[in-house]
Motif scaffolding. Sequence first.
Motif, mmCIF file in Angstrom:
data_model
loop_
_atom_site.group_PDB
_atom_site.id
_atom_site.type_symbol
_atom_site.label_atom_id
_atom_site.label_comp_id
_atom_site.label_asym_id
_atom_site.label_seq_id
_atom_site.Cartn_x
_atom_site.Cartn_y
_atom_site.Cartn_z
ATOM 1 N N THR A 58 -37.888 -25.339 68.896
ATOM 2 C CA THR A 58 -36.751 -24.425 69.037
ATOM 3 C C THR A 58 -36.914 -23.204 68.145
ATOM 4 O O THR A 58 -37.281 -23.313 66.973
ATOM 5 N N THR A 60 -34.778 -19.650 66.967
ATOM 6 C CA THR A 60 -33.449 -19.036 66.943
ATOM 7 C C THR A 60 -33.564 -17.556 66.612
ATOM 8 O O THR A 60 -34.269 -17.170 65.669
ATOM 9 N N HIS A 67 -26.053 -15.941 67.628
ATOM 10 C CA HIS A 67 -27.476 -16.227 67.746
ATOM 11 C C HIS A 67 -27.777 -16.952 69.058
ATOM 12 O O HIS A 67 -26.870 -17.451 69.724
ATOM 13 N N SER A 69 -30.411 -19.876 70.463
ATOM 14 C CA SER A 69 -31.413 -20.892 70.139
ATOM 15 C C SER A 69 -31.981 -21.476 71.430
ATOM 16 O O SER A 69 -31.253 -22.080 72.220
ATOM 17 N N THR A 71 -35.752 -23.342 73.221
ATOM 18 C CA THR A 71 -37.095 -23.864 72.986
ATOM 19 C C THR A 71 -38.109 -22.791 73.405
ATOM 20 O O THR A 71 -37.766 -21.842 74.121
ATOM 21 N N TRP A 75 -37.735 -19.804 76.124
ATOM 22 C CA TRP A 75 -37.942 -18.374 75.858
ATOM 23 C C TRP A 75 -38.880 -17.774 76.895
ATOM 24 O O TRP A 75 -38.703 -16.644 77.340
#
Length: 437
Positions: A58, A60, A67, A69, A71, A75
Amino acid sequence: MTARHDRDDARALRVIRPLPDFLYTEAAGGVVLVVAIGAALIWANVFPVSYRELWNTTFTVGVPDHHLSLTLREWVNDGLMAVFFFVVGLEIKRELVEGELREPRKAALPAIAALGGMVVPALVYVAFNAGGAGRDGWGIPMATDIAIAVGVLSLLGARVAPQLKLFLLALAIVDDIGAIVVIALFYSHGFDTASAVAAVGVVAVMLGMRALGVRNILPYAALGVCVWILVHDSGVHATIAGVVLGLLAPTRPFRHPDMVDGDKLADVSNVATAYETVVLARESVSVVEWLEYRLHPLSSYVIVPLFALANAGVVLSADSIDHAARSSVTLGVVVGLVVGKLAGIAIFAWLAARLRVGSLPEGATWPQILAVAALGGIGFTVSLFVAGLAFPGASGALLRRDAQIGILAASAVAAVLGASLLVLATRNRTRDRGPGR
């Protein structure tokens, strides 16, 4: 008269040039994609722990109260793939405005064929999975991977009529439009009205900037990131933001090419004139063309292979293969892509031609159309993407694995089948022409 013809020829060349560039990049990107698939399979099967741990790590981004967050795999799938879909949006826009989809008569056959190539595979999948645990995966066999399909088509080089490549490109673009609609309507969850309205507001600001003549790309890029975040928060899949922004890009250059002095473009005598040359050259092509030129290689050579590396790592053990062989999800995907795509594209194309709604591409034959229909069953990239949306998280891991194995198997079979049919079609065509013709 000669000068006028020269200008017309220059304009024609300028319009046509992005198409071979696009097809070449797709074909070369298909090679990189196949290498990435092989690397993912080897990595996942030889070093499964490291593969799983890396892509599930993960990361962030943001501040404590605001924010995001995700994995590493998320992304790639949600973030980088938004760029991929942005490029798809650019190509859709260009084809609709000045490409193969601009003329209704030329667009009709690939558009109708693509519709058949989406509807029939989905129905085939439903036939295997109606009422079962895998029922949500009906969108998986609807997609066509243009990179690998164009790569296979390019193997025969000059023996394939150029219009056949355009037919495949138009088919894949309409297919992409269908996939985008399906993702937006059926694979988005938990709709948040406030975030969606805010995203629309930011898009309106971008349109206002465009109307005011703002040309610097950086403000648009910053607002584009804001749109992506807001769309992600709205529950609509974030990659849709990329498509929308791609469709908003203007197709007209800031300066008409006829108004640019060729002598100035050749003057690079100092830094100031060299910079002016860059600006003139940049503003003499459309934003769509320029962005596609800059981002398409990044999408084809980096983003899509990274996506494959993150998602194609299926553990091919005896147990997983045995389970997939008995899974209705795998069967639905394989039969949908291999049989459903071929039948849907070919039958709908034949009906369109028979009813004189559309016409066969110049220089193409029905055996070649059948071969292209078979290549349509290569549904790798977007099919894997939809599989992740249809069967998310740990609860859908088993179904997702069955779908992934089905996608890999079906894409390989469709590639071999399409290439074989294409070789036979071109060989027969050459034989019919006879020697020296």
